[in-house]
Design a protein around this motif. Structure first.
Motif, PDB file in Angstrom:
ATOM      1  N   THR A 280       0.799  -1.225   0.000  1.00  0.00           N
ATOM      2  CA  THR A 280       0.000   0.000   0.000  1.00  0.00           C
ATOM      3  C   THR A 280       0.830   1.272   0.000  1.00  0.00           C
ATOM      4  O   THR A 280       0.474   2.254  -0.667  1.00  0.00           O
ATOM      5  N   ALA A 281       1.938   1.287   0.741  1.00  0.00           N
ATOM      6  CA  ALA A 281       2.698   2.528   0.954  1.00  0.00           C
ATOM      7  C   ALA A 281       3.397   2.982  -0.322  1.00  0.00           C
ATOM      8  O   ALA A 281       3.639   2.192  -1.244  1.00  0.00           O
ATOM      9  N   SER A 282       3.730   4.266  -0.349  1.00  0.00           N
ATOM     10  CA  SER A 282       4.442   4.811  -1.502  1.00  0.00           C
ATOM     11  C   SER A 282       5.904   4.373  -1.489  1.00  0.00           C
ATOM     12  O   SER A 282       6.477   4.056  -0.439  1.00  0.00           O
ATOM     13  N   ARG A 283       6.517   4.380  -2.643  1.00  0.00           N
ATOM     14  CA  ARG A 283       7.903   3.918  -2.785  1.00  0.00           C
ATOM     15  C   ARG A 283       8.864   4.794  -1.996  1.00  0.00           C
ATOM     16  O   ARG A 283       9.818   4.295  -1.392  1.00  0.00           O
ATOM     17  N   GLU A 284       8.628   6.099  -1.974  1.00  0.00           N
ATOM     18  CA  GLU A 284       9.533   7.021  -1.277  1.00  0.00           C
ATOM     19  C   GLU A 284       9.584   6.722   0.215  1.00  0.00           C
ATOM     20  O   GLU A 284      10.647   6.774   0.840  1.00  0.00           O
ATOM     21  N   VAL A 285       8.442   6.398   0.807  1.00  0.00           N
ATOM     22  CA  VAL A 285       8.394   6.094   2.237  1.00  0.00           C
ATOM     23  C   VAL A 285       9.052   4.749   2.527  1.00  0.00           C
ATOM     24  O   VAL A 285       9.797   4.600   3.508  1.00  0.00           O
ATOM     25  N   LEU A 286       8.801   3.769   1.674  1.00  0.00           N
ATOM     26  CA  LEU A 286       9.330   2.425   1.913  1.00  0.00           C
ATOM     27  C   LEU A 286      10.850   2.368   1.760  1.00  0.00           C
ATOM     28  O   LEU A 286      11.502   1.565   2.429  1.00  0.00           O
ATOM     29  N   LEU A 287      11.427   3.204   0.885  1.00  0.00           N
ATOM     30  CA  LEU A 287      12.868   3.175   0.688  1.00  0.00           C
ATOM     31  C   LEU A 287      13.632   3.526   1.962  1.00  0.00           C
ATOM     32  O   LEU A 287      14.757   3.056   2.161  1.00  0.00           O
ATOM     33  N   GLU A 288      13.024   4.317   2.846  1.00  0.00           N
ATOM     34  CA  GLU A 288      13.690   4.675   4.091  1.00  0.00           C
ATOM     35  C   GLU A 288      13.816   3.476   5.037  1.00  0.00           C
ATOM     36  O   GLU A 288      14.827   3.326   5.727  1.00  0.00           O
ATOM     37  N   ALA A 289      12.799   2.642   5.071  1.00  0.00           N
ATOM     38  CA  ALA A 289      12.809   1.496   5.980  1.00  0.00           C
ATOM     39  C   ALA A 289      13.323   0.223   5.333  1.00  0.00           C
ATOM     40  O   ALA A 289      13.518  -0.788   6.019  1.00  0.00           O
ATOM     41  N   LEU A 290      13.557   0.266   4.033  1.00  0.00           N
ATOM     42  CA  LEU A 290      13.884  -0.956   3.291  1.00  0.00           C
ATOM     43  C   LEU A 290      15.176  -1.643   3.737  1.00  0.00           C
ATOM     44  O   LEU A 290      15.185  -2.880   3.877  1.00  0.00           O
ATOM     45  N   PRO A 291      16.285  -0.946   3.986  1.00  0.00           N
ATOM     46  CA  PRO A 291      17.526  -1.654   4.362  1.00  0.00           C
ATOM     47  C   PRO A 291      17.374  -2.514   5.612  1.00  0.00           C
ATOM     48  O   PRO A 291      17.823  -3.672   5.642  1.00  0.00           O
ATOM     49  N   VAL A 292      16.724  -1.979   6.642  1.00  0.00           N
ATOM     50  CA  VAL A 292      16.560  -2.737   7.890  1.00  0.00           C
ATOM     51  C   VAL A 292      15.628  -3.924   7.675  1.00  0.00           C
ATOM     52  O   VAL A 292      15.904  -5.036   8.136  1.00  0.00           O
ATOM     53  N   VAL A 293      14.520  -3.697   6.958  1.00  0.00           N
ATOM     54  CA  VAL A 293      13.564  -4.782   6.718  1.00  0.00           C
ATOM     55  C   VAL A 293      14.207  -5.886   5.882  1.00  0.00           C
ATOM     56  O   VAL A 293      14.038  -7.075   6.169  1.00  0.00           O
ATOM     57  N   LEU A 294      14.951  -5.511   4.866  1.00  0.00           N
ATOM     58  CA  LEU A 294      15.601  -6.508   4.004  1.00  0.00           C
ATOM     59  C   LEU A 294      16.605  -7.346   4.792  1.00  0.00           C
ATOM     60  O   LEU A 294      16.683  -8.565   4.617  1.00  0.00           O
ATOM     61  N   LYS A 295      17.349  -6.701   5.673  1.00  0.00           N
ATOM     62  CA  LYS A 295      18.310  -7.439   6.504  1.00  0.00           C
ATOM     63  C   LYS A 295      17.592  -8.408   7.436  1.00  0.00           C
ATOM     64  O   LYS A 295      18.004  -9.576   7.586  1.00  0.00           O
ATOM     65  N   ASP A 296      16.502  -7.945   8.061  1.00  0.00           N
ATOM     66  CA  ASP A 296      15.745  -8.817   8.966  1.00  0.00           C
ATOM     67  C   ASP A 296      15.126  -9.991   8.228  1.00  0.00           C
ATOM     68  O   ASP A 296      15.128 -11.124   8.722  1.00  0.00           O
ATOM     69  N   VAL A 297      14.582  -9.745   7.040  1.00  0.00           N
ATOM     70  CA  VAL A 297      13.960 -10.811   6.262  1.00  0.00           C
ATOM     71  C   VAL A 297      15.004 -11.836   5.822  1.00  0.00           C
ATOM     72  O   VAL A 297      14.754 -13.054   5.844  1.00  0.00           O
ATOM     73  N   THR A 298      16.165 -11.371   5.433  1.00  0.00           N
ATOM     74  CA  THR A 298      17.240 -12.281   5.015  1.00  0.00           C
ATOM     75  C   THR A 298      17.675 -13.180   6.165  1.00  0.00           C
ATOM     76  O   THR A 298      17.850 -14.391   5.990  1.00  0.00           O
ATOM     77  N   MET A 299      17.821 -12.599   7.354  1.00  0.00           N
ATOM     78  CA  MET A 299      18.217 -13.394   8.522  1.00  0.00           C
ATOM     79  C   MET A 299      17.106 -14.360   8.924  1.00  0.00           C
ATOM     80  O   MET A 299      17.371 -15.516   9.281  1.00  0.00           O
ATOM     81  N   LEU A 300      15.864 -13.906   8.860  1.00  0.00           N
ATOM     82  CA  LEU A 300      14.748 -14.754   9.266  1.00  0.00           C
ATOM     83  C   LEU A 300      14.565 -15.933   8.319  1.00  0.00           C
ATOM     84  O   LEU A 300      14.188 -17.029   8.747  1.00  0.00           O
ATOM     85  N   SER A 301      14.837 -15.726   7.040  1.00  0.00           N
ATOM     86  CA  SER A 301      14.679 -16.822   6.070  1.00  0.00           C
ATOM     87  C   SER A 301      15.662 -17.959   6.314  1.00  0.00           C
ATOM     88  O   SER A 301      15.430 -19.081   5.864  1.00  0.00           O
ATOM     89  N   LYS A 302      16.747 -17.693   7.037  1.00  0.00           N
ATOM     90  CA  LYS A 302      17.745 -18.725   7.349  1.00  0.00           C
ATOM     91  C   LYS A 302      17.556 -19.315   8.741  1.00  0.00           C
ATOM     92  O   LYS A 302      18.350 -20.159   9.160  1.00  0.00           O
TER      93      LYS A 302
END
Length: 342
Positions: A280-302
């Motif tokens: 739902t959120a706009s791309r500009e807002v999500l880009l700010e939180a994306l690095p932390v979320v991507l790192k958490d998702v990568t760790m959680l997938s393992k």
């Protein structure tokens, strides 16, 4: 060869004829049962409450027959949902004076509305919810009372209508948080509060966030609806601070090393909410939180939790796909309308 094609065509046409005849039968049968449902709903509206508890069971048993044929019920939704929601709204106005009595009236009505949600889907039902600006505080107050009820088992919640009341109120809030005004201007609790700052979150927002965080850690349908509500609330232009606060909490949950049942449910709820927000959120807002979320998702997938839970892996894949779409660079269209002024 021609004979085989003709035989297969007969089979296909036969299946279509069976399907059509089944739909016609259900339609004819529902038109007969609709008179029963309408009389029961009219009786509830006339009395302003459910007088006979068996009427709720009768309506649910009729609706359950059409779980795969919700399109037959949709033309009649407005005549069911609108008057019942008006009763809920009017009774919520009396909530502070007599909370127990009001909740006893509201819970069976919510049970009927939630049965329609299971048959037709929430998108079809919430179109007929009241959505005045003043209803926002009413819905939060109702959810507060439902949330503060003595915790009981999930089975008893379904039997008494507590779960349905929470689900319907959360769905109601998912419409009301879209009001085209700053939510802090709607919150009457801060009208005379001189200590409230410009950057502070309104008490209404804090309450909604608190409720949703609690429901994200449960196993009931409140978890899914809370994710929907958060995706509507946190993507508002005036909710940047609430957005950042929520993502800090999700980082704590996703990076925690606990292995309890509650933590596993919390992981599922957080992943479902994040997937809804990234949709739902706009791309500009999500880009700010994306690095932390991507790192958490990568760790959680393992992690071991992802290995044991197919549902968690499903949400991980869904969220990863949406993260990938956000990461794609913006591409301008090859043509644009140009407005010329003369």
């Amino acid at each position: 060869m021609a004979a085989r094609e003709e035989e297969s065509l007969v089979v296909v046409n036969g299946e279509e004829d069976i399907h059509d005849s089944r739909e016609k039968f259900l339609l004819r049968y529902f038109l007969q049962e609709w008179e029963i449902v309408k009389s029961l709903v009219d009786d509830i509206v006339a009395n302003g409450r459910v007088v006979d508890p068996s009427s709720v069971h009768n309506i649910r048993s009729i609706m359950d027959k059409y779980l795969e044929q919700g399109q037959l019920v949709e033309p009649y939704l407005e005549s069911i949902v609108s008057p019942l929601m008006l009763i809920i709204r009017s009774k919520t106005l009396e909530l502070e004076a007599k909370p127990d009595e009001v909740l006893d009236i509201i819970k069976p009505i919510c049970t009927i509305i939630y049965s329609l949600v299971t048959v037709c889907g929430y998108k079809s039902v919430i179109r007929f919810f009241p959505h005045q600006v003043s209803d926002l505080e009413l819905a939060v107050a109702l959810l507060d009372k439902c949330h503060s009820m003595t915790p009981v088992s999930s089975l008893r919640q379904e039997r008494t209508g507590e779960m349905e009341a929470k689900c319907v109120t959360l769905l109601w809030l998912s419409i009301l948080v879209l009001v085209p005004f700053d939510i802090s201007s709607v919150d009457t609790s801060i009208a005379n509060d001189k200590s409230f700052g410009v950057d502070d979150l309104a008490p209404l927002v804090l309450k909604i966030l608190g409720f949703c965080k609690d429901y994200l850690c449960t196993a009931g349908p409140m978890r899914r609806i809370s994710g929907l509500l958060l995706s509507k609330l946190l993507t508002r232009p005036d909710m940047r601070k609430a957005f950042a606060t929520f993502f800090e909490w999700t980082h704590e949950v996703l990076s925690s090393e606990g292995d309890s049942f509650v933590n596993n449910f919390c992981l599922l709820g957080v992943m479902e909410a994040l997937a809804a927000i990234f949709k739902t959120a706009s791309r500009e807002v999500l880009l700010e939180a994306l690095p932390v979320v991507l790192k958490d998702v990568t760790m959680l997938s393992k992690s071991n939790a992802a290995t044991r839970s197919p549902l968690l892996r499903k949400y991980l894949i869904k969220l990863t796909q949406r993260i990938g779409l956000v990461c794609l660079s913006h591409r301008s269209p090859s043509w644009l309308y140009v407005v010329k002024t003369f």
